[in-house]
Design a protein around this motif. Structure first.
Motif, PDB file in Angstrom:
ATOM      1  N   ILE A  37       0.842  -1.201   0.000  1.00 36.90           N
ATOM      2  CA  ILE A  37       0.000   0.000   0.000  1.00 36.90           C
ATOM      3  C   ILE A  37       0.875   1.248   0.000  1.00 36.90           C
ATOM      4  CG2 ILE A  37      -1.648   1.334   1.384  1.00 36.90           C
ATOM      5  CD1 ILE A  37      -2.846  -1.384   2.272  1.00 36.90           C
ATOM      6  N   ILE A  38       1.937   1.234   0.789  1.00 39.49           N
ATOM      7  CA  ILE A  38       2.863   2.369   0.818  1.00 39.49           C
ATOM      8  C   ILE A  38       3.570   2.514  -0.529  1.00 39.49           C
ATOM      9  CG2 ILE A  38       4.990   3.232   1.866  1.00 39.49           C
ATOM     10  CD1 ILE A  38       4.032   1.967   4.506  1.00 39.49           C
ATOM     11  N   LYS A  39       3.959   1.400  -1.132  1.00 42.69           N
ATOM     12  CA  LYS A  39       4.604   1.439  -2.445  1.00 42.69           C
ATOM     13  C   LYS A  39       3.659   2.036  -3.491  1.00 42.69           C
ATOM     14  CE  LYS A  39       7.686   0.592  -5.608  1.00 42.69           C
ATOM     15  NZ  LYS A  39       8.944   1.376  -5.651  1.00 42.69           N
ATOM     16  N   LYS A  40       2.395   1.642  -3.435  1.00 38.92           N
ATOM     17  CA  LYS A  40       1.389   2.181  -4.357  1.00 38.92           C
ATOM     18  C   LYS A  40       1.177   3.672  -4.137  1.00 38.92           C
ATOM     19  CE  LYS A  40      -2.448   0.104  -4.992  1.00 38.92           C
ATOM     20  NZ  LYS A  40      -3.714   0.316  -4.406  1.00 38.92           N
ATOM     21  N   GLY A  41       1.192   4.069  -2.869  1.00 34.07           N
ATOM     22  CA  GLY A  41       0.932   5.463  -2.531  1.00 34.07           C
ATOM     23  C   GLY A  41      -0.533   5.781  -2.375  1.00 34.07           C
ATOM     24  N   ASP A  42      -1.381   4.753  -2.505  1.00 36.67           N
ATOM     25  CA  ASP A  42      -2.812   4.968  -2.304  1.00 36.67           C
ATOM     26  C   ASP A  42      -3.481   3.673  -1.874  1.00 36.67           C
ATOM     27  OD1 ASP A  42      -3.237   3.348  -4.573  1.00 36.67           O
ATOM     28  OD2 ASP A  42      -3.371   5.059  -5.923  1.00 36.67           O
ATOM     29  N   LEU A  43      -4.721   3.801  -1.418  1.00 38.61           N
ATOM     30  CA  LEU A  43      -5.534   2.643  -1.040  1.00 38.61           C
ATOM     31  C   LEU A  43      -6.804   2.689  -1.860  1.00 38.61           C
ATOM     32  CD1 LEU A  43      -6.245   0.241   0.927  1.00 38.61           C
ATOM     33  CD2 LEU A  43      -7.381   1.957   2.350  1.00 38.61           C
ATOM     34  N   GLU A 174       1.092   0.918  15.303  1.00 34.39           N
ATOM     35  CA  GLU A 174       1.788   0.099  14.301  1.00 34.39           C
ATOM     36  C   GLU A 174       1.016  -1.178  14.011  1.00 34.39           C
ATOM     37  OE1 GLU A 174       6.039  -0.555  14.585  1.00 34.39           O
ATOM     38  OE2 GLU A 174       6.194   1.044  16.085  1.00 34.39           O
ATOM     39  N   GLU A 175       0.479  -1.779  15.060  1.00 32.49           N
ATOM     40  CA  GLU A 175      -0.264  -3.027  14.883  1.00 32.49           C
ATOM     41  C   GLU A 175      -1.521  -2.794  14.049  1.00 32.49           C
ATOM     42  OE1 GLU A 175      -0.836  -5.387  18.419  1.00 32.49           O
ATOM     43  OE2 GLU A 175       1.056  -4.703  19.267  1.00 32.49           O
ATOM     44  N   ASN A 176      -2.223  -1.690  14.299  1.00 31.36           N
ATOM     45  CA  ASN A 176      -3.408  -1.363  13.503  1.00 31.36           C
ATOM     46  C   ASN A 176      -3.040  -1.220  12.038  1.00 31.36           C
ATOM     47  OD1 ASN A 176      -4.769   1.282  12.191  1.00 31.36           O
ATOM     48  ND2 ASN A 176      -6.329   0.091  13.262  1.00 31.36           N
ATOM     49  N   LEU A 177      -1.937  -0.537  11.743  1.00 29.35           N
ATOM     50  CA  LEU A 177      -1.527  -0.311  10.363  1.00 29.35           C
ATOM     51  C   LEU A 177      -1.074  -1.609   9.690  1.00 29.35           C
ATOM     52  CD1 LEU A 177       0.361   3.077  10.802  1.00 29.35           C
ATOM     53  CD2 LEU A 177      -1.644   2.691   9.357  1.00 29.35           C
ATOM     54  N   GLU A 178      -0.254  -2.385  10.390  1.00 29.60           N
ATOM     55  CA  GLU A 178       0.265  -3.614   9.791  1.00 29.60           C
ATOM     56  C   GLU A 178      -0.825  -4.661   9.613  1.00 29.60           C
ATOM     57  OE1 GLU A 178       2.780  -5.761   7.765  1.00 29.60           O
ATOM     58  OE2 GLU A 178       3.445  -3.865   8.639  1.00 29.60           O
ATOM     59  N   HIS A 353      -8.357  -3.309  15.317  1.00 30.81           N
ATOM     60  CA  HIS A 353      -8.279  -3.467  13.861  1.00 30.81           C
ATOM     61  C   HIS A 353      -9.097  -2.396  13.128  1.00 30.81           C
ATOM     62  CE1 HIS A 353     -12.320  -5.002  14.411  1.00 30.81           C
ATOM     63  NE2 HIS A 353     -12.478  -4.907  13.103  1.00 30.81           N
ATOM     64  N   ASP A 354      -9.820  -1.562  13.841  1.00 29.70           N
ATOM     65  CA  ASP A 354     -10.797  -0.601  13.331  1.00 29.70           C
ATOM     66  C   ASP A 354     -10.426  -0.009  11.961  1.00 29.70           C
ATOM     67  OD1 ASP A 354     -12.883   1.250  13.173  1.00 29.70           O
ATOM     68  OD2 ASP A 354     -11.708   2.780  14.195  1.00 29.70           O
ATOM     69  N   PRO A 355     -11.216  -0.284  10.924  1.00 24.16           N
ATOM     70  CA  PRO A 355     -10.904   0.224   9.576  1.00 24.16           C
ATOM     71  C   PRO A 355     -10.850   1.744   9.496  1.00 24.16           C
ATOM     72  CG  PRO A 355     -12.505  -1.549   9.461  1.00 24.16           C
ATOM     73  CD  PRO A 355     -12.353  -1.214  10.912  1.00 24.16           C
ATOM     74  N   ASP A 356     -11.693   2.436  10.244  1.00 21.52           N
ATOM     75  CA  ASP A 356     -11.685   3.901  10.185  1.00 21.52           C
ATOM     76  C   ASP A 356     -10.388   4.470  10.770  1.00 21.52           C
ATOM     77  OD1 ASP A 356     -14.205   4.186   8.957  1.00 21.52           O
ATOM     78  OD2 ASP A 356     -15.219   3.906  10.871  1.00 21.52           O
ATOM     79  N   GLN A 357      -9.898   3.872  11.849  1.00 25.01           N
ATOM     80  CA  GLN A 357      -8.624   4.306  12.410  1.00 25.01           C
ATOM     81  C   GLN A 357      -7.493   4.012  11.425  1.00 25.01           C
ATOM     82  OE1 GLN A 357      -7.624   2.661  16.277  1.00 25.01           O
ATOM     83  NE2 GLN A 357      -5.497   3.297  16.100  1.00 25.01           N
ATOM     84  N   PHE A 358      -7.572   2.854  10.777  1.00 24.90           N
ATOM     85  CA  PHE A 358      -6.572   2.473   9.777  1.00 24.90           C
ATOM     86  C   PHE A 358      -6.529   3.486   8.638  1.00 24.90           C
ATOM     87  CE2 PHE A 358      -5.977   0.087   5.718  1.00 24.90           C
ATOM     88  CZ  PHE A 358      -4.627  -0.218   5.868  1.00 24.90           C
ATOM     89  N   ILE A 359      -7.693   3.834   8.113  1.00 23.76           N
ATOM     90  CA  ILE A 359      -7.776   4.788   7.012  1.00 23.76           C
ATOM     91  C   ILE A 359      -7.271   6.163   7.447  1.00 23.76           C
ATOM     92  CG2 ILE A 359      -9.411   6.054   5.548  1.00 23.76           C
ATOM     93  CD1 ILE A 359     -11.059   3.425   5.430  1.00 23.76           C
ATOM     94  N   MET A 360      -7.655   6.581   8.648  1.00 25.82           N
ATOM     95  CA  MET A 360      -7.221   7.881   9.154  1.00 25.82           C
ATOM     96  C   MET A 360      -5.698   7.953   9.250  1.00 25.82           C
ATOM     97  SD  MET A 360      -8.107   9.692  12.825  1.00 25.82           S
ATOM     98  CE  MET A 360      -7.129   8.468  13.720  1.00 25.82           C
ATOM     99  N   LYS A 361      -5.077   6.885   9.772  1.00 28.22           N
ATOM    100  CA  LYS A 361      -3.618   6.882   9.920  1.00 28.22           C
ATOM    101  C   LYS A 361      -2.920   6.876   8.563  1.00 28.22           C
ATOM    102  CE  LYS A 361      -3.291   7.059  14.352  1.00 28.22           C
ATOM    103  NZ  LYS A 361      -2.700   8.265  14.992  1.00 28.22           N
ATOM    104  N   LEU A 362      -3.506   6.175   7.585  1.00 29.27           N
ATOM    105  CA  LEU A 362      -2.930   6.208   6.238  1.00 29.27           C
ATOM    106  C   LEU A 362      -2.941   7.633   5.685  1.00 29.27           C
ATOM    107  CD1 LEU A 362      -4.342   3.022   4.443  1.00 29.27           C
ATOM    108  CD2 LEU A 362      -2.058   3.349   5.382  1.00 29.27           C
ATOM    109  N   LYS A 363      -4.069   8.299   5.824  1.00 34.53           N
ATOM    110  CA  LYS A 363      -4.195   9.664   5.309  1.00 34.53           C
ATOM    111  C   LYS A 363      -3.221  10.604   6.006  1.00 34.53           C
ATOM    112  CE  LYS A 363      -9.058   9.428   3.849  1.00 34.53           C
ATOM    113  NZ  LYS A 363     -10.440   9.936   4.096  1.00 34.53           N
ATOM    114  N   GLU A 364      -3.058  10.431   7.330  1.00 39.08           N
ATOM    115  CA  GLU A 364      -2.121  11.276   8.083  1.00 39.08           C
ATOM    116  C   GLU A 364      -0.688  11.109   7.584  1.00 39.08           C
ATOM    117  OE1 GLU A 364      -2.579  10.312  12.173  1.00 39.08           O
ATOM    118  OE2 GLU A 364      -4.492  11.360  12.397  1.00 39.08           O
ATOM    119  N   ASN A 365      -0.410   9.961   6.964  1.00 35.78           N
ATOM    120  CA  ASN A 365       0.927   9.689   6.476  1.00 35.78           C
ATOM    121  C   ASN A 365       1.037   9.817   4.952  1.00 35.78           C
ATOM    122  OD1 ASN A 365       2.813   8.604   8.805  1.00 35.78           O
ATOM    123  ND2 ASN A 365       0.761   7.821   9.234  1.00 35.78           N
ATOM    124  N   GLY A 366       0.090  10.535   4.367  1.00 30.51           N
ATOM    125  CA  GLY A 366       0.203  10.887   2.963  1.00 30.51           C
ATOM    126  C   GLY A 366      -0.311   9.844   1.981  1.00 30.51           C
TER     127      GLY A 366
END
Length: 370
Positions: A37-43, A174-178, A353-366
């Motif tokens: 996902i990080i390599k892609k740069g998007d979800l 980190e666990e939520n993201l991974e 595992h909350d998907p909304d927290q996961f999405i929020m953290k992805l957005k915070e990291n670009g």
């Protein structure tokens, strides 16, 4: 077989993984969904998977369900020849295979400390192997004192480390993201504790710098009659009859016992891919990502997998064979604890595992989410 890189680029992939995860996006491969996902740069959000992960009582996705609709998981269920039908042949081949697999890994990873995560008989039997490299048993309560007793009563020259489920807020992020929403994280415990154990080997005056975490994954299905009811819970009728079969099969004549059991085997192999390859196989790569240490199941090496691809569970696995395996590995009778308590679920990871927290953290990291 060796730690290797986080991400590979290749034009082709050979093989059909049945347990350890291999994810692909375009020409890139990784055991970590997050890395791709990080390599892609998007979800590219898979809404069906998102909704399932948000549902009440969520436990886990299946191996093929992925939060990003552009990433796929390679592999599938074991394709079995059913050639091995004798119980003792199965035991003998398993013992030789696990010894060969472990020896090959140790040879490829010299000056490495083996950290065997122990609980029940599946993993306790791994302590009976003739390890070449330094080996330590790692266990959490309530199993830890039983593991110590197992080592003492069987005169094994193995040290122990107690594993604690530590609360580390940054590590939980980190666990939520991974996790990438794959599983309810109370099932994947001890993240910060495992990292602490792995990092402890880097300290001055400590042990070797390199470690491999070992687990005895899926042994209750591969080595006991538990396979008889290992059927998708959504197949309610078939699951009901499989449970009836498990309870009554010892009363049946052999020809009927084997014939009925063989009818369930295709579903057992599918469940192994849909459930075990996610809940247990992906847990290994999760540990690897969080700790920086290699993590393997001794029951899923190249030679062990070769044995599973040949065995007919209905004929060769009507009884628990773990005691016989232990005796063959050690060369004498083995003492086992009478109890095998299960560690409690991790309360600090409820809802993690909350998907909304996961999405929020992805957005915070670009990372863009569509």
């Amino acid at each position: 077989q060796t730690p290797g890189p986080l991400l590979w680029e290749a034009n082709d992939f050979v093989g059909n993984p049945t347990f350890y995860p291999v994810y692909r996006w375009q020409n890139y491969y990784s055991y970590s969904l997050l890395a791709l996902i990080i390599k892609k740069g998007d979800l590219k959000l898979n809404k069906d998977v998102y909704e399932k992960a948000c549902s009440n009582g969520f436990l886990a996705l299946t191996s093929d369900e992925i939060i990003d609709r552009e990433i796929i998981r390679l592999g599938g269920p074991i394709k079995n020849s059913n050639r091995i039908t004798d119980r003792w042949e199965y035991i003998s081949k398993l013992c030789e295979a696990v010894k060969t697999d472990v020896a090959e890994i140790e040879k490829l990873n010299p000056n490495t400390t083996n950290l065997v995560l122990c609980g029940g008989r599946d993993s306790l039997n791994l302590l009976l192997l003739s390890w070449e490299n330094s080996t330590i048993a790692v266990s959490a309560e309530p199993n830890y004192p039983l593991v110590c007793e197992f080592i003492k009563n069987n005169n094994l020259d193995i040290k122990t480390i107690r594993l604690d489920d530590l609360h580390d807020p940054e590590m939980l992020i980190e666990e939520n993201l991974e996790c990438c929403c794959r599983i309810a994280l109370p099932e994947w415990k001890w993240g910060a504790g495992l990292r602490k154990v792995a990092n402890g080997f880097d300290k001055k005056g400590g042990f070797d710098k390199k470690v491999i975490f070992w687990k005895g994954h899926f042994g209750d299905t591969l080595l006991t009659p538990d396979w008889k009811s290992y059927i998708n819970k959504n197949y309610k009728v078939k699951r009901f009859f499989s449970k009836v079969y498990r309870r009554t099969s010892h009363l049946l004549p052999d020809f009927l016992k084997y014939w009925i059991g063989e009818k369930f085997l295709p579903d057992v192999y599918k469940q192994g891919w849909n459930v075990a390859a996610l809940m247990q196989g992906a847990h290994l790569s999760f540990i690897r990502s969080l700790t920086g240490a290699h993590a393997l199941s001794a029951y899923h090496g190249k030679h062990m997998t070769g044995v599973y691809k040949q065995v007919n569970f209905a004929r060769a696995l009507q009884t628990d064979i773990r005691v016989e395996i232990g005796k063959k590995l050690l060369g004498r009778d083995v003492w086992y604890p009478d109890d095998n308590p299960s560690p409690p679920l991790s309360t600090i990871r409820i809802g993690l595992h909350d998907p909304d927290q996961f999405i929020m953290k992805l957005k915070e990291n670009g990372i863009n989410v569509e």
